[in-house]
Design an enzyme around this catalytic site. Sequence first.
Site, PDB file in Angstrom:
ATOM      1  N   CYS A  73      48.077  37.137  43.414  1.00  0.00           N
ATOM      2  CA  CYS A  73      48.356  36.229  44.207  1.00  0.00           C
ATOM      3  C   CYS A  73      48.968  34.142  43.357  1.00  0.00           C
ATOM      4  O   CYS A  73      49.647  33.998  44.337  1.00  0.00           O
ATOM      5  CB  CYS A  73      47.195  35.150  45.111  1.00  0.00           C
ATOM      6  SG  CYS A  73      45.728  34.471  43.546  1.00  0.00           S
ATOM      7  N   ASP A 278      50.396  29.849  51.606  1.00  0.00           N
ATOM      8  CA  ASP A 278      48.449  30.579  51.080  1.00  0.00           C
ATOM      9  C   ASP A 278      49.752  32.344  50.839  1.00  0.00           C
ATOM     10  O   ASP A 278      50.005  32.800  52.259  1.00  0.00           O
ATOM     11  CB  ASP A 278      48.377  30.850  51.779  1.00  0.00           C
ATOM     12  CG  ASP A 278      46.504  31.434  50.920  1.00  0.00           C
ATOM     13  OD1 ASP A 278      47.040  32.569  50.348  1.00  0.00           O
ATOM     14  OD2 ASP A 278      45.978  31.440  52.200  1.00  0.00           O
ATOM     15  N   HIS A 280      47.837  35.299  50.128  1.00  0.00           N
ATOM     16  CA  HIS A 280      47.007  35.896  50.820  1.00  0.00           C
ATOM     17  C   HIS A 280      46.727  36.222  51.780  1.00  0.00           C
ATOM     18  O   HIS A 280      46.355  36.191  52.888  1.00  0.00           O
ATOM     19  CB  HIS A 280      45.578  35.334  50.757  1.00  0.00           C
ATOM     20  CG  HIS A 280      44.626  34.414  49.346  1.00  0.00           C
ATOM     21  ND1 HIS A 280      45.216  32.917  49.131  1.00  0.00           N
ATOM     22  CD2 HIS A 280      44.747  35.008  48.038  1.00  0.00           C
ATOM     23  CE1 HIS A 280      45.355  33.029  48.052  1.00  0.00           C
ATOM     24  NE2 HIS A 280      44.628  34.247  46.890  1.00  0.00           N
TER      25      HIS A 280
END
Length: 393
Positions: A73, A278, A280
């Site tokens: 990430c 994001d 993820h």
Amino acid sequence: MDAATLTYDTLRFEYEDFPETKEPVWILGRKYSVFTEKEEILLDVTSRLWFTYRKNFPAIGGTGPTSDTGWGCMLRCGQMIFAQALVCRHLGRDWRWIKGKRQMDNYFNVLNAFIDKKDSYYSIHQIAQMGVGEGKSIGQWYGPNTVAQVLKKLATFDTWSSLAVHIAMDNTVVMEEIRRLCQSNFPCAGAAACPAVESDVLYNGYPEEAGVRDRLSLWKPLVLLIPLRLGLTEINEAYIETLKHCFMMPQSLGVIGGKPNSAHYFIGYVGEELIYLDPHTTQPAVEPSDSGCLPDESFHCQHPPCRMSIAELDPSIAVGFFCNTEEDFNNWCQQIKKLSLVRGVLPMFELVERQPSHFSNPDVLNLTPDSSDADRLERFFDSEDEEFEILSL
């Protein structure tokens, strides 16, 4: 369902829209009103390059991981902040991505630099393997400083963008060091001043003959990355207003950091909330079609962006700025100086004209890819990495 393995289509319906508020929305130096400019806000966000976990890409190093789910990430966040620098460099801050609209060649040149394959300059493969030299094994989690150091080294091979990447350590930005870095004679290849032509053979997304058409420029475009620690275990409230001001500057590239267990790419704020992209979610790796066209929809976040309270931010971050010209840099310096005079606002870093005497080694401020002293300093300043944890799957 685990957040790390949600598909893009699943995520599309799970984000809240922007709150109805009179507070301005700031996105990378642009100010918007939710009431009158919501479409413009979403278009600006969608136009940022969005890099997420991917699966089924060629094995890193030939025998390594084929997915970065659970560990990549921060690497993806590093890609996003650096991609924003390349977008500003080659397309301009006002460039917008519109679904279904044919984009210019330079857009695909930028995107190709981050595709998940070993010969893309800023691919997950290159970042992970270059990180080995920083003491990070492939598959190990990075902190903001490590990914900044790795991207700095990889940028030296990107002659098309020809960027000056400066990482300001010890919470200090030295103007003299930056001017020396950016004002040296250098080849300016393939950017807006020397655009690629349709017939150019592309290697790694870049014109192979770019170096032949180089010409001298007085200022090498600057990517300034400033690793910071804004508290011990949580962000010190005294820094919050300064952090907000960073997103208001036209030179802003955003912030990479996160909260415990995950990294995010922060692109702005509204009220007391940060706005972020994001990484993820795991998407399949993308390959060019038989016609050579690169499907690009999955590289743009087409839902309202995520938000989180500024107070939840982990104190280890890296702030980024892009100064395309010397005038941009001088303007940025003036903004930082004015900000330091505002009552009740605590500066996150110090801006000085010359290197302070307590800096024993000049490479602290001008790291070079082959400097053993710099390597030791990078690891010394990267102690914040241990504060982050690998995302549990």
